[in-house]
Design a protein around this motif. Structure first.
Motif, PDB file in Angstrom:
ATOM      1  N   PRO A 149       0.800  -1.234   0.000  1.00 55.59           N
ATOM      2  CA  PRO A 149       0.000   0.000   0.000  1.00 55.59           C
ATOM      3  C   PRO A 149       0.834   1.287   0.000  1.00 55.59           C
ATOM      4  N   LEU A 150       2.015   1.280   0.614  1.00 50.91           N
ATOM      5  CA  LEU A 150       2.790   2.525   0.729  1.00 50.91           C
ATOM      6  C   LEU A 150       4.065   2.520  -0.105  1.00 50.91           C
ATOM      7  N   SER A 265      -0.712  -7.290   4.075  1.00 47.50           N
ATOM      8  CA  SER A 265       0.111  -8.292   3.379  1.00 47.50           C
ATOM      9  C   SER A 265      -0.631  -9.619   3.274  1.00 47.50           C
ATOM     10  N   GLY A 317      -7.013  -5.335   4.101  1.00 49.84           N
ATOM     11  CA  GLY A 317      -7.847  -5.647   2.945  1.00 49.84           C
ATOM     12  C   GLY A 317      -6.996  -6.138   1.789  1.00 49.84           C
ATOM     13  N   GLY A 361       1.832  -5.226  11.312  1.00 54.96           N
ATOM     14  CA  GLY A 361       2.107  -4.150  10.357  1.00 54.96           C
ATOM     15  C   GLY A 361       3.113  -3.163  10.906  1.00 54.96           C
ATOM     16  N   GLU A 363       3.894   0.147   9.960  1.00 54.83           N
ATOM     17  CA  GLU A 363       3.385   1.500  10.242  1.00 54.83           C
ATOM     18  C   GLU A 363       2.432   1.446  11.429  1.00 54.83           C
ATOM     19  N   SER A 408       5.957  -7.832  11.811  1.00 54.75           N
ATOM     20  CA  SER A 408       6.094  -7.355  10.431  1.00 54.75           C
ATOM     21  C   SER A 408       4.956  -7.951   9.616  1.00 54.75           C
ATOM     22  N   GLY A 409       4.418  -7.154   8.710  1.00 51.09           N
ATOM     23  CA  GLY A 409       3.316  -7.640   7.882  1.00 51.09           C
ATOM     24  C   GLY A 409       3.581  -9.010   7.293  1.00 51.09           C
TER      25      GLY A 409
HETATM   26  N1  LIG Z   1      -8.253  -1.331   4.250  1.00 50.63           N
HETATM   27  C1  LIG Z   1      -7.236  -0.484   4.036  1.00 50.63           C
HETATM   28  N2  LIG Z   1      -7.292   0.375   2.990  1.00 50.63           N
HETATM   29  C2  LIG Z   1      -6.262   1.221   2.738  1.00 50.63           C
HETATM   30  N3  LIG Z   1      -5.143   1.278   3.483  1.00 50.63           N
HETATM   31  C3  LIG Z   1      -5.056   0.452   4.548  1.00 50.63           C
HETATM   32  C4  LIG Z   1      -6.109  -0.456   4.864  1.00 50.63           C
HETATM   33  N4  LIG Z   1      -5.743  -1.139   5.973  1.00 50.63           N
HETATM   34  C5  LIG Z   1      -4.533  -0.684   6.312  1.00 50.63           C
HETATM   35  N5  LIG Z   1      -4.111   0.278   5.468  1.00 50.63           N
HETATM   36  C6  LIG Z   1      -2.835   1.006   5.514  1.00 50.63           C
HETATM   37  O1  LIG Z   1      -1.851   0.168   4.903  1.00 50.63           O
HETATM   38  C7  LIG Z   1      -0.591   0.380   5.529  1.00 50.63           C
HETATM   39  C8  LIG Z   1      -0.023  -0.964   5.935  1.00 50.63           C
HETATM   40  O2  LIG Z   1       1.281  -0.771   6.318  1.00 50.63           O
HETATM   41  P1  LIG Z   1       1.934  -1.503   7.552  1.00 50.63           P
HETATM   42  O3  LIG Z   1       1.173  -1.304   8.808  1.00 50.63           O
HETATM   43  O4  LIG Z   1       3.372  -1.044   7.558  1.00 50.63           O
HETATM   44  O5  LIG Z   1       1.870  -3.038   7.152  1.00 50.63           O
HETATM   45  P2  LIG Z   1       3.024  -3.933   6.519  1.00 50.63           P
HETATM   46  O6  LIG Z   1       3.886  -4.346   7.668  1.00 50.63           O
HETATM   47  O7  LIG Z   1       2.301  -5.080   5.901  1.00 50.63           O
HETATM   48  O8  LIG Z   1       3.785  -3.097   5.556  1.00 50.63           O
HETATM   49  C9  LIG Z   1      -0.826   1.281   6.726  1.00 50.63           C
HETATM   50  O9  LIG Z   1      -0.453   2.597   6.387  1.00 50.63           O
HETATM   51  C10 LIG Z   1      -2.335   1.179   6.931  1.00 50.63           C
HETATM   52  O10 LIG Z   1      -2.861   2.346   7.531  1.00 50.63           O
END
Ligand SMILES: Nc1ncnc2c1ncn2[C@@H]1O[C@H](COP(=O)(O)OP(=O)(O)O)[C@@H](O)[C@H]1O
Ligand SMILES: O=C(O)[C@@H](O)C(=O)COP(=O)(O)O
Length: 428
Positions: A149-150, A265, A317, A361, A363, A408-409
């Motif tokens: 997502p980021l 993830s 999601g 996750g 973040e 971690s995700g």
């Molecule tokens: N349903 C969603 N729709 C859009 N963004 C989401 C949704 N759920 C979580 N996020 C965002 O996706 C990002 C996931 O990043 P993170 O927490 O670092 O997980 P990962 O460890 O898998 O990278 C966060 O910024 C979170 O706010």
């Protein structure tokens, strides 16, 4: 303090803190503490490795550089002899940064050249060959990380991708050199430095390679990588008698628990499915409802309070759902709102007496762990047992400690959530 690690997120910080605390037999690891941000108070004496968790992975590059240099200055004041910049084993970043700018700024400050860049974590299937990053048998760009997502990762050639973020050319120490041993690696890095390559990708396909890189890094002022890069470092200090090593005491906590998941993830979504199949209480967060103010931290706290055992609330999601929400509301807006939702939920749970929180996750963990540290007014966390590779239990406070697991995700077995609570004191 001997080793100072600057980690660009909180799950990554606990991953490398775990590696440093464990080390490898027969020497074992170092006495390690993890800090939420740059500490503002004196820390307990006898800490041999410190890990500062920043939430800088998705911050603007200038901010990430500023915070990382502040962490460096703090570690220098503690007498650290070696600095490690820890980023994700899947090299999570955008072409605009932050790995290159932070690594170059740290190298400049430490007058280092030919600095190792090695995100490998073979236990979790992350290997680097000829500068290309693999996740198990797929290239990074076909591993699912292309949908992050980021920080969507669409280029598996780490040297080429990192070059987009740096002002200096990036070198390569190929696996054929790594296999020759520490002296060959050190010589190749020194030659890279002399050729003006400040950063140098170093291949690693197994723990043996990481141990050879660790030995070659004895005395290096700076190295950068995933948690694997720390595998061989404790030994350098312990065999010289500079460190006495980790004693490893841990007290489990009892009482109510909660699981908060913001990671999208594949691994986390699989763990959620398994948790649902096992019959645990779950609350799927409707993100548009959060943005409309209809679902709040109170909603989540009420659900958790009314559903004892191993209650899970999640926003996670599938990639198409996440993309739709981001297109509609904006990526940063959604991330900030969800971060605050999870952080406020954690604050409310602590006020109601919760002492065990599992977060999924990077973040999301950063938002929650910072909120917990501020709420309890405790900056340092100590390391407890490892739940699954790369995910330890973290303990805050002396009397009646609060326990956190920051996953971690991408990490953890399918039954991670219930396993984590078992390690932290049981599901009740
Ligand atoms: N349903 C969603 N729709 C859009 N963004 C989401 C949704 N759920 C979580 N996020 C965002 O996706 C990002 C996931 O990043 P993170 O927490 O670092 O997980 P990962 O460890 O898998 O990278 C966060 O910024 C979170 O706010
Ligand atoms: O190196 C890794 O893969 C982890 O330590 C890490 O950094 C995790 O980050 P998230 O996937 O964002 O949790």
């Amino acid at each position: 303090m001997l080793i100072g690690v600057i980690a660009d997120d909180f799950t990554g910080a606990s991953d490398i803190a775990n590696t440093l605390a464990k080390g490898v037999p027969p020497e074992g690891g170092l006495r390690t503490a993890q800090f939420s941000g740059v500490p503002t108070r004196a820390v307990a004496s006898g800490i041999e490795a410190g890990v500062i968790a920043l939430k800088s992975r998705s911050a603007p590059a200038e901010e990430a550089v500023r915070e990382s240099l502040a962490a460096l200055n703090w570690f220098r004041a503690q007498g650290c002899r070696q600095i490690v910049f820890k980023y994700c084993s899947t090299f999570d970043s955008t072409p605009a940064g932050n790995i290159g700018p932070v690594a170059e700024a740290l190298a400049r400050a430490l007058d280092a050249k030919g600095v190792t860049v090695c995100p490998a974590f073979p236990t979790m299937g992350r290997t680097i060959y000829q500068g290309h990053l693999f996740v198990h048998d797929r290239l990074l760009s076909e591993s699912g990380m292309e949908h992050h997502p980021l920080t969507p990762m669409t280029d598996p050639d780490i040297r080429r991708f990192l070059s987009k973020q740096t002002s200096t050319p990036v070198g390569l120490v190929p696996q054929q050199v790594v296999a020759l041993g520490a002296d060959a690696i050190a010589a190749k890095l020194a030659a890279a430095g002399q050729a003006g390559q400040v950063l140098c990708v170093v291949d690693a396909v197994c723990d043996g390679d990481l141990l050879r890189i660790g030995k070659a890094s004895d005395g290096a002022p700076l190295l950068t990588g995933g948690s694997g890069i720390a595998l061989g470092l404790p030994r350098n200090f312990i065999v010289r008698g500079d460190a006495t090593g980790n004693e490893g005491t841990f007290t489990p906590a009892h009482g109510p628990a909660a699981i908060l998941a913001g990671s999208c993830s594949g691994a986390t979504r699989g763990q959620i499915d398994q948790h649902i199949a096992a019959g645990h209480p779950v609350y799927p967060i409707d993100v548009p409802e959060v943005l409309a103010g209809a679902v709040t931290a109170e909603t989540l706290t009420e659900f958790i309070s009314e559903n004892p055992g191993a209650p899970l609330v999640y926003s996670s999601g599938a990639p198409d759902v996440v993309r739709q929400i981001q297109d509609r509301y904006g990526r940063e807006v959604v991330a900030a709102q969800l971060d605050e939702l999870f952080a406020e939920t954690a604050r409310q749970l602590l006020r109601r007496g919760w002492r065990r929180i599992v977060v999924a996750g990077g973040e999301t963990s950063g938002a929650v762990a910072l909120a917990v540290a501020r709420e309890l007014d405790v900056e340092a966390m100590t390391l407890g047992p490892e739940i699954d590779p790369g995910v330890p239990v973290l303990s805050l406070g002396q009397q009646e400690p609060v326990l956190l697991a920051l996953k971690s995700g991408n990490f953890g077995a399918p039954d991670f959530f219930s396993k984590a609570l078992d390690v932290m004191g049981g599901i009740r």
